[in-house]
Design a protein around this motif. Structure first.
Motif, PDB file in Angstrom:
ATOM      1  N   LEU A  20       0.856  -1.178   0.000  1.00  0.00           N
ATOM      2  CA  LEU A  20       0.000   0.000   0.000  1.00  0.00           C
ATOM      3  C   LEU A  20       0.900   1.239   0.000  1.00  0.00           C
ATOM      4  O   LEU A  20       1.970   1.221   0.599  1.00  0.00           O
ATOM      5  N   PRO A  21       0.471   2.316  -0.644  1.00  0.00           N
ATOM      6  CA  PRO A  21       1.331   3.513  -0.748  1.00  0.00           C
ATOM      7  C   PRO A  21       1.328   4.354   0.524  1.00  0.00           C
ATOM      8  O   PRO A  21       1.090   5.562   0.491  1.00  0.00           O
ATOM      9  N   VAL A  22       1.575   3.697   1.671  1.00  0.00           N
ATOM     10  CA  VAL A  22       1.529   4.398   2.951  1.00  0.00           C
ATOM     11  C   VAL A  22       2.829   4.262   3.737  1.00  0.00           C
ATOM     12  O   VAL A  22       2.951   4.786   4.845  1.00  0.00           O
ATOM     13  N   SER A  23       3.805   3.538   3.190  1.00  0.00           N
ATOM     14  CA  SER A  23       5.130   3.346   3.766  1.00  0.00           C
ATOM     15  C   SER A  23       5.152   2.309   4.882  1.00  0.00           C
ATOM     16  O   SER A  23       4.800   2.578   6.029  1.00  0.00           O
ATOM     17  N   LEU A 195       1.304   6.351 -17.255  1.00  0.00           N
ATOM     18  CA  LEU A 195       0.742   5.035 -16.973  1.00  0.00           C
ATOM     19  C   LEU A 195      -0.608   5.177 -16.272  1.00  0.00           C
ATOM     20  O   LEU A 195      -0.817   6.106 -15.493  1.00  0.00           O
ATOM     21  N   SER A 196      -1.492   4.237 -16.536  1.00  0.00           N
ATOM     22  CA  SER A 196      -2.766   4.204 -15.825  1.00  0.00           C
ATOM     23  C   SER A 196      -2.518   3.747 -14.386  1.00  0.00           C
ATOM     24  O   SER A 196      -1.436   3.262 -14.053  1.00  0.00           O
ATOM     25  N   ARG A 197      -3.532   3.907 -13.541  1.00  0.00           N
ATOM     26  CA  ARG A 197      -3.384   3.483 -12.151  1.00  0.00           C
ATOM     27  C   ARG A 197      -2.994   2.014 -12.053  1.00  0.00           C
ATOM     28  O   ARG A 197      -2.075   1.647 -11.326  1.00  0.00           O
ATOM     29  N   SER A 198      -3.717   1.152 -12.783  1.00  0.00           N
ATOM     30  CA  SER A 198      -3.465  -0.288 -12.680  1.00  0.00           C
ATOM     31  C   SER A 198      -2.099  -0.662 -13.244  1.00  0.00           C
ATOM     32  O   SER A 198      -1.408  -1.528 -12.692  1.00  0.00           O
ATOM     33  N   ALA A 199      -1.679  -0.017 -14.336  1.00  0.00           N
ATOM     34  CA  ALA A 199      -0.368  -0.307 -14.922  1.00  0.00           C
ATOM     35  C   ALA A 199       0.753   0.143 -13.993  1.00  0.00           C
ATOM     36  O   ALA A 199       1.749  -0.565 -13.805  1.00  0.00           O
ATOM     37  N   ALA A 200       0.589   1.330 -13.408  1.00  0.00           N
ATOM     38  CA  ALA A 200       1.603   1.839 -12.475  1.00  0.00           C
ATOM     39  C   ALA A 200       1.698   0.940 -11.251  1.00  0.00           C
ATOM     40  O   ALA A 200       2.790   0.644 -10.756  1.00  0.00           O
ATOM     41  N   PHE A 247       3.829 -12.864   4.970  1.00  0.00           N
ATOM     42  CA  PHE A 247       3.522 -13.453   3.668  1.00  0.00           C
ATOM     43  C   PHE A 247       2.018 -13.577   3.445  1.00  0.00           C
ATOM     44  O   PHE A 247       1.489 -13.144   2.416  1.00  0.00           O
ATOM     45  N   VAL A 248       1.310 -14.150   4.390  1.00  0.00           N
ATOM     46  CA  VAL A 248      -0.128 -14.395   4.252  1.00  0.00           C
ATOM     47  C   VAL A 248      -0.908 -13.089   4.153  1.00  0.00           C
ATOM     48  O   VAL A 248      -1.781 -12.917   3.284  1.00  0.00           O
ATOM     49  N   VAL A 249      -0.593 -12.142   5.036  1.00  0.00           N
ATOM     50  CA  VAL A 249      -1.310 -10.866   5.032  1.00  0.00           C
ATOM     51  C   VAL A 249      -1.018 -10.084   3.755  1.00  0.00           C
ATOM     52  O   VAL A 249      -1.920  -9.489   3.152  1.00  0.00           O
ATOM     53  N   ALA A 250       0.237 -10.080   3.311  1.00  0.00           N
ATOM     54  CA  ALA A 250       0.597  -9.369   2.082  1.00  0.00           C
ATOM     55  C   ALA A 250      -0.097  -9.979   0.872  1.00  0.00           C
ATOM     56  O   ALA A 250      -0.543  -9.263  -0.036  1.00  0.00           O
ATOM     57  N   LEU A 251      -0.208 -11.309   0.825  1.00  0.00           N
ATOM     58  CA  LEU A 251      -0.871 -11.985  -0.287  1.00  0.00           C
ATOM     59  C   LEU A 251      -2.331 -11.558  -0.386  1.00  0.00           C
ATOM     60  O   LEU A 251      -2.839 -11.249  -1.475  1.00  0.00           O
ATOM     61  N   ALA A 252      -3.011 -11.504   0.741  1.00  0.00           N
ATOM     62  CA  ALA A 252      -4.403 -11.059   0.762  1.00  0.00           C
ATOM     63  C   ALA A 252      -4.504  -9.579   0.400  1.00  0.00           C
ATOM     64  O   ALA A 252      -5.437  -9.164  -0.298  1.00  0.00           O
ATOM     65  N   CYS A 253      -3.538  -8.795   0.857  1.00  0.00           N
ATOM     66  CA  CYS A 253      -3.559  -7.354   0.610  1.00  0.00           C
ATOM     67  C   CYS A 253      -3.379  -7.036  -0.871  1.00  0.00           C
ATOM     68  O   CYS A 253      -4.030  -6.141  -1.408  1.00  0.00           O
ATOM     69  N   ILE A 254      -2.518  -7.788  -1.550  1.00  0.00           N
ATOM     70  CA  ILE A 254      -2.296  -7.567  -2.983  1.00  0.00           C
ATOM     71  C   ILE A 254      -3.593  -7.794  -3.753  1.00  0.00           C
ATOM     72  O   ILE A 254      -3.978  -6.988  -4.606  1.00  0.00           O
ATOM     73  N   ALA A 255      -4.250  -8.900  -3.469  1.00  0.00           N
ATOM     74  CA  ALA A 255      -5.498  -9.222  -4.167  1.00  0.00           C
ATOM     75  C   ALA A 255      -6.540  -8.142  -3.945  1.00  0.00           C
ATOM     76  O   ALA A 255      -7.239  -7.713  -4.883  1.00  0.00           O
ATOM     77  N   GLY A 259      -7.970  -4.813  -6.884  1.00  0.00           N
ATOM     78  CA  GLY A 259      -9.368  -4.525  -7.167  1.00  0.00           C
ATOM     79  C   GLY A 259      -9.778  -3.135  -6.737  1.00  0.00           C
ATOM     80  O   GLY A 259     -10.529  -2.449  -7.431  1.00  0.00           O
ATOM     81  N   TRP A 260      -9.277  -2.702  -5.594  1.00  0.00           N
ATOM     82  CA  TRP A 260      -9.617  -1.376  -5.070  1.00  0.00           C
ATOM     83  C   TRP A 260      -9.164  -0.274  -6.024  1.00  0.00           C
ATOM     84  O   TRP A 260      -9.923   0.646  -6.331  1.00  0.00           O
ATOM     85  N   VAL A 261      -7.922  -0.358  -6.485  1.00  0.00           N
ATOM     86  CA  VAL A 261      -7.359   0.703  -7.319  1.00  0.00           C
ATOM     87  C   VAL A 261      -8.124   0.838  -8.626  1.00  0.00           C
ATOM     88  O   VAL A 261      -8.358   1.954  -9.107  1.00  0.00           O
ATOM     89  N   ARG A 262      -8.514  -0.278  -9.208  1.00  0.00           N
ATOM     90  CA  ARG A 262      -9.257  -0.220 -10.467  1.00  0.00           C
ATOM     91  C   ARG A 262     -10.593   0.507 -10.306  1.00  0.00           C
ATOM     92  O   ARG A 262     -11.073   1.154 -11.224  1.00  0.00           O
ATOM     93  N   ARG A 263     -11.177   0.414  -9.106  1.00  0.00           N
ATOM     94  CA  ARG A 263     -12.493   1.009  -8.877  1.00  0.00           C
ATOM     95  C   ARG A 263     -12.437   2.405  -8.262  1.00  0.00           C
ATOM     96  O   ARG A 263     -13.260   3.249  -8.585  1.00  0.00           O
ATOM     97  N   ARG A 264     -11.464   2.643  -7.375  1.00  0.00           N
ATOM     98  CA  ARG A 264     -11.524   3.863  -6.573  1.00  0.00           C
ATOM     99  C   ARG A 264     -10.280   4.756  -6.627  1.00  0.00           C
ATOM    100  O   ARG A 264     -10.360   5.927  -6.281  1.00  0.00           O
TER     101      ARG A 264
END
Length: 289
Positions: A20-23, A195-200, A247-255, A259-264
Motif C-alpha cells: 500500500l502507498p503508505v510506507s 501510466l494508468s493506475r493499474s499499470a503503475a 507473507f499471508v497478510v501481504a498476499l491477501a492485501c495484494i489481491a 481490485g480497489w485501485v481499479r475502482r476507486r
C-alpha cells in the motif's frame, strides 16, 4: 510483551503496508516505538528486514503466471493458449517488461548504495518520517487527481524505456526519505509518465521483487558481518511467525488492493498519509523527539 505476539503484530503491519502507498518502513518504525522495542537490538533489526522477504514472496506467488509468461516471452518460448497475459505484439528486447524492471532497479540501486549511510540516519528520525508521510500524501493526491485522467499506457507490456528510468529515479526518494513509500514513489512516477493506475501499480509490484530482495539481502549481510547473531530456538520460532504472517497478510492485501485501485484510485491513501503524518509530526514536537 511476549515475543511471539510482537512478531504477530509486526508481521501484520508489514504485510498490510508493504504494497500500500503508505510506507511500511514508517509503520514498522512507529509500531516498534509504541511496543517499546529497543531499536539498537540487533535481533529486532534483523527481524524487521527478514519479514520483508515474506511480503516479497507473496508477489512472486500472486503473479506467478505473469512472471512465468514474461520469462517465456523473453526467451521466445511458446505461451500456452488462454494464459494470462495473452502474447503481445512483437517488441524489441529493450522494451520487454523484464528488461524494463531490471533497468528501473539499476537506476534505483546504484545511488541508494552510495547514500546507504544517510538512509540509515534518516530511518532513525521520526521527524523525517512524519514529513515524508505528509508531503508524500499531498504529492500523491495531486498526482492521482491530475494524471489519472491523462493516462495513455494501460499495461506494462506497452511501457517504454524512459518511463522505466523515471520510475526507478523516483524510487531513490523513497529510499532516501523513509516514510515516502516505495510503492507511492513508483506509482506516482508511473502516473506522471502516462501510466494508468493499474499499470503503475502492477509495475510497482514487479519492481518490488528485485529492489526489496537486493535491499533486504544487503542489509541482512551487513548485520551478520558486523554482529553475528547466535539465535536461540525461540528466536527462530519468533522469526518464522513474523515471516509467515507477513507473507499471508501481504498476499491477501495484494489481491484486495488490485481490485480497489481499479475502482476507486489512490485518494483515500493520500488522505490517510496526510492525517498520519500530521499526527506524528505533532507528537514529535510535543514530545521533543
Amino acid at each position: 510483551m511476549n515475543a511471539y505476539l510482537i512478531a504477530l503484530i509486526l508481521g501484520i503491519v508489514e504485510g498490510l503496508t508493504e504494497f500500500l502507498p503508505v510506507s511500511s518502513t514508517a509503520h514498522i518504525r512507529l509500531v516498534q516505538d509504541c511496543l517499546k522495542i529497543n531499536l539498537n537490538d540487533e535481533y529486532w533489526k534483523m527481524f524487521a528486514i527478514v519479514i520483508q522477504l515474506g511480503a516479497i514472496l507473496s508477489v512472486v506467488v500472486f503473479f506467478n503466471r505473469r512472471l512465468i509468461n514474461f520469462v517465456k516471452s523473453f526467451f521466445g518460448l511458446p505461451i500456452a493458449a488462454g494464459s494470462d497475459p495473452a502474447p503481445a505484439a512483437p517488441r524489441t528486447w529493450l522494451k520487454h517488461p523484464l528488461v524494463l524492471v531490471m533497468i528501473a532497479f539499476v537506476v534505483t540501486a546504484l545511488p541508494c548504495y552510495l547514500i546507504d549511510k544517510k538512509i540509515g540516519e534518516n530511518l532513525e528520525s521520526l521527524k523525517i518520517i512524519a514529513l515524508s508521510l505528509l508531503i508524500g500524501g499531498v504529492a500523491m493526491w495531486i498526482v492521482d487527481a491530475y494524471f489519472s485522467r491523462r493516462a495513455k499506457v494501460h499495461s506494462i507490456e506497452a511501457m517504454t524505456l524512459p518511463q522505466a528510468i523515471v520510475i526507478g529515479f523516483f524510487q531513490i526518494f523513497a529510499a532516501a526519505f523513509p516514510g515516502t513509500s516505495r510503492s507511492m514513489a513508483t506509482i506516482a512516477g508511473g502516473q506522471m509518465m502516462g501510466l494508468s493506475r493499474s499499470a503503475a501499480l502492477e509495475f510497482s509490484f514487479f519492481l518490488s521483487i528485485p529492489v526489496m530482495v537486493a535491499a533486504t539481502s544487503f542489509k541482512l549481510l551487513q548485520f551478520i558481518r558486523k554482529t553475528p547473531i547466535a539465535m536461540t530456538g525461540e528466536q527462530w520460532g519468533v522469526l518464522a511467525v513474523g515471516f509467515a504472517v507477513s507473507f499471508v497478510v501481504a498476499l491477501a492485501c495484494i489481491a484486495w488492493f488490485m481490485g480497489w485501485v481499479r475502482r476507486r484510485g489512490f485518494m483515500p491513501f493520500a488522505i490517510y498519509r496526510i492525517v498520519l503524518g500530521s499526527a506524528v509530526l505533532i507528537w514529535v514536537f510535543q514530545s521533543g523527539r
